[in-house]
Design an enzyme around this catalytic site. Structure first.
Site, PDB file in Angstrom:
ATOM      1  N   PRO A   1       0.813  -1.218   0.000  1.00  0.00           N
ATOM      2  CA  PRO A   1       0.000   0.000   0.000  1.00  0.00           C
ATOM      3  C   PRO A   1       0.846   1.267   0.000  1.00  0.00           C
ATOM      4  CG  PRO A   1      -0.858  -1.581   1.577  1.00  0.00           C
ATOM      5  CD  PRO A   1       0.468  -2.113   1.108  1.00  0.00           C
ATOM      6  N   GLU A   2       0.545   2.159  -0.928  1.00  0.00           N
ATOM      7  CA  GLU A   2       1.172   3.471  -0.983  1.00  0.00           C
ATOM      8  C   GLU A   2       0.077   4.508  -0.769  1.00  0.00           C
ATOM      9  OE1 GLU A   2       4.143   4.137  -4.016  1.00  0.00           O
ATOM     10  OE2 GLU A   2       4.364   1.992  -4.403  1.00  0.00           O
TER      11      GLU A   2
ATOM     12  N   LYS B   1       1.311   7.456   4.477  1.00  0.00           N
ATOM     13  CA  LYS B   1       0.770   6.098   4.500  1.00  0.00           C
ATOM     14  C   LYS B   1       0.038   5.789   5.802  1.00  0.00           C
ATOM     15  CE  LYS B   1       4.596   4.410   1.603  1.00  0.00           C
ATOM     16  NZ  LYS B   1       5.655   3.385   1.477  1.00  0.00           N
TER      17      LYS B   1
ATOM     18  N   ARG C   1      19.918  17.373   0.036  1.00  0.00           N
ATOM     19  CA  ARG C   1      19.846  15.946   0.353  1.00  0.00           C
ATOM     20  C   ARG C   1      21.015  15.204  -0.279  1.00  0.00           C
ATOM     21  NH1 ARG C   1      16.998  14.107   4.330  1.00  0.00           N
ATOM     22  NH2 ARG C   1      17.255  12.085   3.326  1.00  0.00           N
TER      23      ARG C   1
ATOM     24  N   ARG D   1      16.153  -0.928  -3.214  1.00  0.00           N
ATOM     25  CA  ARG D   1      14.822  -1.143  -3.799  1.00  0.00           C
ATOM     26  C   ARG D   1      14.929  -1.498  -5.273  1.00  0.00           C
ATOM     27  NH1 ARG D   1      10.452   1.520  -1.010  1.00  0.00           N
ATOM     28  NH2 ARG D   1      11.143   2.464   0.940  1.00  0.00           N
TER      29      ARG D   1
END
Length: 259
Positions: free
Chosen positions: A2-3, A59, A151, A249
């Site tokens: 689920p996103e 989420k 970042r 990922r």
């Protein structure tokens, strides 16, 4: 897994099934999904109270009662369903909330990687969500730019880091980067102002389409519709898609469009 679009769908289930209704019974079928609260504590806090509002941040789903708040996270296999109290229970039903004579809210999860938390007040809610970045669906461009500024690491890693931006998972990040024509390994801190603006606009468009579908849809015009094919090709240019790992990922991208 689920996103954000899936959890937004669960928010609508909660709103339509339970909001405005009194919790008549809480049945905990598996205490393994409860965090920081016992089965009895959850029952005592909720039975007799009314679900007043359904909210989502990233989420996380928040079931408000005007007092305690139930926070739900769906991990990799969780879902929220609306049924009837006399429906036979599924083996993976973990917590059931009967909210009227003919409605029951069901938290179902096969792998039990996350679960339910009980926040007694707003300070508890804030503590539980303290590590979350701004919500990906509602974040404005300026806040988005600030979240990515400076970042380290790849842009995909930044997009899927819930402390940077809440709600995006693997499928959405790949889809958004494909639309923005950005390589997933592109350093997040090296994005130009123009690239960040395009990325934000494509993220908003992708999320709106996915929320309408209730998930990240495997449409022929989307990268998601091709990534699991045996020999996947880019739906935009026809180039064979590449598979790699970014930040641990599985990642799918087009070497021509995103080169």
């Amino acid at each position: 897994m689920p996103e954000l679009p899936d959890v937004e769908g669960f928010r609508r289930v909660l709103a339509s099934c339970a909001t405005g209704r009194v919790v008549r019974r809480v049945e905990v079928r598996d205490v393994g999904v409860l965090h920081g609260v016992s089965a009895r504590g959850l029952r005592d806090a909720l039975e007799g109270r009314r679900f007043t509002r359904a909210e989502r941040h990233g989420k996380w789903l928040l079931a408000r009662t005007g007092g305690p708040t139930v926070l739900l996270h769906f991990g990799m296999t969780g879902m929220l369903l609306c049924g009837r109290p006399d429906d036979p229970a599924d083996p993976h039903d973990r917590v059931l909330f009967t909210v009227s004579r003919n409605r029951r809210l069901c938290y179902r999860d096969q792998r039990k990687l996350r679960g339910l938390w009980l926040a007694h007040d707003e300070s508890d809610v804030g503590r539980l969500l303290a590590g979350q970045g701004p919500d990906a669906l509602t974040v404005d461009r300026e806040t988005f730019e600030e979240a990515l500024a400076g970042r380290r690491g790849s842009v995909k890693t930044a997009l899927t880091d819930q402390s940077v931006l809440a709600g995006l998972g693997n499928l959405l990040a790949d889809e958004i980067l494909w639309r923005a024509r950005l390589r997933p390994t592109h350093p997040a801190g090296d994005l130009t102002g123009a690239e960040v603006r395009v990325l934000h606009a494509d993220m908003r468009r992708t999320l709106r389409g996915a929320v309408r579908a209730g998930r990240v849809p495997p449409r022929p015009s989307w990268l998601t519709g091709h990534r699991d094919a045996p020999d996947p090709a880019c739906p935009r240019c026809g180039t064979r898609l590449r598979r790699t790992r970014v930040g641990g990922r599985g990642t799918v991208w087009c070497p021509h469009c995103q080169g």
